[in-house]
Scaffold this active site. Structure first.
Site, short mmCIF file in Angstrom:
data_model
loop_
_atom_site.label_atom_id
_atom_site.label_comp_id
_atom_site.label_asym_id
_atom_site.label_seq_id
_atom_site.Cartn_x
_atom_site.Cartn_y
_atom_site.Cartn_z
N LYS A 72 0.83 -1.21 0.00
CA LYS A 72 0.00 0.00 0.00
C LYS A 72 0.87 1.27 0.00
CE LYS A 72 -3.88 -2.33 2.32
NZ LYS A 72 -4.88 -2.27 3.41
N HIS A 108 -2.01 -5.49 1.41
CA HIS A 108 -3.33 -6.07 1.17
C HIS A 108 -3.15 -7.50 0.71
CE1 HIS A 108 -7.19 -7.02 -0.66
NE2 HIS A 108 -6.50 -7.45 -1.69
N ARG A 134 -2.33 -14.58 3.84
CA ARG A 134 -3.11 -13.88 4.88
C ARG A 134 -2.43 -14.03 6.25
NH1 ARG A 134 -7.23 -10.30 3.85
NH2 ARG A 134 -8.17 -10.88 5.82
N THR A 146 -5.87 -7.34 10.40
CA THR A 146 -6.08 -5.99 9.86
C THR A 146 -5.51 -4.94 10.82
OG1 THR A 146 -8.16 -6.84 8.98
CG2 THR A 146 -7.86 -4.45 8.93
N ASN A 200 -1.84 -0.11 6.88
CA ASN A 200 -1.33 -1.39 7.37
C ASN A 200 -0.46 -2.13 6.34
OD1 ASN A 200 -3.41 -2.10 5.72
ND2 ASN A 200 -4.63 -3.14 7.26
N ARG A 227 2.30 -7.06 9.18
CA ARG A 227 1.60 -5.91 9.78
C ARG A 227 2.09 -5.64 11.19
NH1 ARG A 227 -4.35 -7.32 7.21
NH2 ARG A 227 -4.21 -5.94 5.40
N GLU A 250 -9.79 -9.55 -8.05
CA GLU A 250 -8.72 -8.57 -7.82
C GLU A 250 -7.57 -8.75 -8.83
OE1 GLU A 250 -7.74 -9.08 -3.69
OE2 GLU A 250 -9.68 -8.29 -3.03
N TYR A 285 -12.09 -1.70 -3.78
CA TYR A 285 -12.65 -2.01 -2.46
C TYR A 285 -14.19 -1.97 -2.49
CZ TYR A 285 -8.44 -2.20 0.56
OH TYR A 285 -7.27 -2.56 1.20
N PHE A 296 -15.41 3.06 6.98
CA PHE A 296 -14.03 3.37 6.58
C PHE A 296 -13.84 3.43 5.06
CE2 PHE A 296 -14.22 -1.25 7.38
CZ PHE A 296 -13.71 -1.76 6.19
P1 ATP Z 1 -7.08 -5.91 3.02
O1 ATP Z 1 -8.40 -6.16 2.32
O2 ATP Z 1 -6.49 -4.55 2.72
O3 ATP Z 1 -6.11 -7.03 2.79
P2 ATP Z 1 -8.17 -6.93 5.46
O4 ATP Z 1 -8.79 -7.97 4.61
O5 ATP Z 1 -7.31 -7.37 6.60
O6 ATP Z 1 -7.31 -5.92 4.59
P3 ATP Z 1 -10.65 -5.49 5.39
O7 ATP Z 1 -11.73 -5.68 6.41
O8 ATP Z 1 -10.83 -6.10 4.04
O9 ATP Z 1 -9.28 -5.96 6.05
O10 ATP Z 1 -10.45 -3.92 5.25
C1 ATP Z 1 -9.80 -3.37 4.11
C2 ATP Z 1 -8.87 -2.25 4.53
O11 ATP Z 1 -9.65 -1.15 5.01
C3 ATP Z 1 -7.97 -2.60 5.71
O12 ATP Z 1 -6.79 -3.27 5.35
C4 ATP Z 1 -7.64 -1.23 6.25
O13 ATP Z 1 -6.67 -0.56 5.43
C5 ATP Z 1 -8.99 -0.53 6.10
N1 ATP Z 1 -9.81 -0.72 7.30
C6 ATP Z 1 -10.48 -1.84 7.69
N2 ATP Z 1 -11.14 -1.67 8.85
C7 ATP Z 1 -10.87 -0.39 9.22
C8 ATP Z 1 -11.24 0.42 10.32
N3 ATP Z 1 -12.04 -0.07 11.29
N4 ATP Z 1 -10.76 1.67 10.36
C9 ATP Z 1 -9.97 2.17 9.39
N5 ATP Z 1 -9.59 1.47 8.31
C10 ATP Z 1 -10.02 0.20 8.22
MG MG Z 2 -9.88 -7.49 2.85
#
Ligand code: ATP
Ligand code: MG
Length: 140
Positions: free
Chosen positions: A10, A116, A86, A92, A113, A103, A127, A50, A58
């Site tokens: 990212k 992705h 993962r 996350t 973080n 992370r 994706e 997304y 968010f």
């Molecule tokens: P990613 O999809 O980026 O791999 P993830 O699957 O661990 O991450 P998701 O729930 O898909 O988490 O959320 C996508 C992204 O949105 C997170 O990686 C983070 O950058 C952001 N995000 C998720 N939850 C929050 C939150 N509560 N507050 C702020 N940002 C968030």
């Molecule tokens: Mg995700």
């Protein structure tokens, strides 16, 4: 089962010079990088990426962040590749991520973080096709 998954370093990871550190971790884990490029997403492109999070609190913020600077996008391949990657990324929220995960080691914020990773075969397929065409994916 051999799976492909989409990885993104990212904008925080790129701007903090963490590309090499992340790539090293992927290679040490035995995941093969079968495609790789640097891109800069527009806000609209980040929203499309997304899309599954549309409507969540968010969504606006994370799509602003993802379009704020360049990212490195990669396709990783390996046995059980989606879950293995993962696990290597960690939770996350980096504060809840396991010791030794990318992370936990590098993230500074729940949003910023560093990486992705796709979370299912269906999302990996969406994706990968969102960012890469057939000519950009190396054979093995
Ligand atoms: P990613 O999809 O980026 O791999 P993830 O699957 O661990 O991450 P998701 O729930 O898909 O988490 O959320 C996508 C992204 O949105 C997170 O990686 C983070 O950058 C952001 N995000 C998720 N939850 C929050 C939150 N509560 N507050 C702020 N940002 C968030
Ligand atoms: Mg995700």
């Amino acid at each position: 089962m051999i799976e492909r998954t989409l990885s993104i370093i990212k904008p925080d990871g790129v701007s903090r010079n963490l590309i090499g550190a992340v790539v090293t971790r992927l290679e040490q884990e035995g995941l093969k990088i079968v495609a790789m490029k640097m891109i800069r997403m527009s806000k609209e492109e980040a929203k499309g990426f997304y899309k599954v999070h549309e409507g969540k609190p968010f969504y606006e913020s994370v799509t602003d962040f993802m379009s704020s600077g360049p990212c490195v996008v990669m396709i990783l391949e390996g046995d059980d590749g989606i879950q293995r990657y993962r696990k290597l990324m960690g939770a996350t929220n980096y504060k809840e991520a396991e010791e030794g995960t990318i992370r936990r080691n590098f993230a500074t914020d729940i949003e910023k973080n560093v990486v992705h990773g796709s979370d299912s075969v269906e999302n990996a397929d969406y994706e990968i096709n969102y960012f890469f065409n057939a000519l950009e994916i190396a054979g093995r």
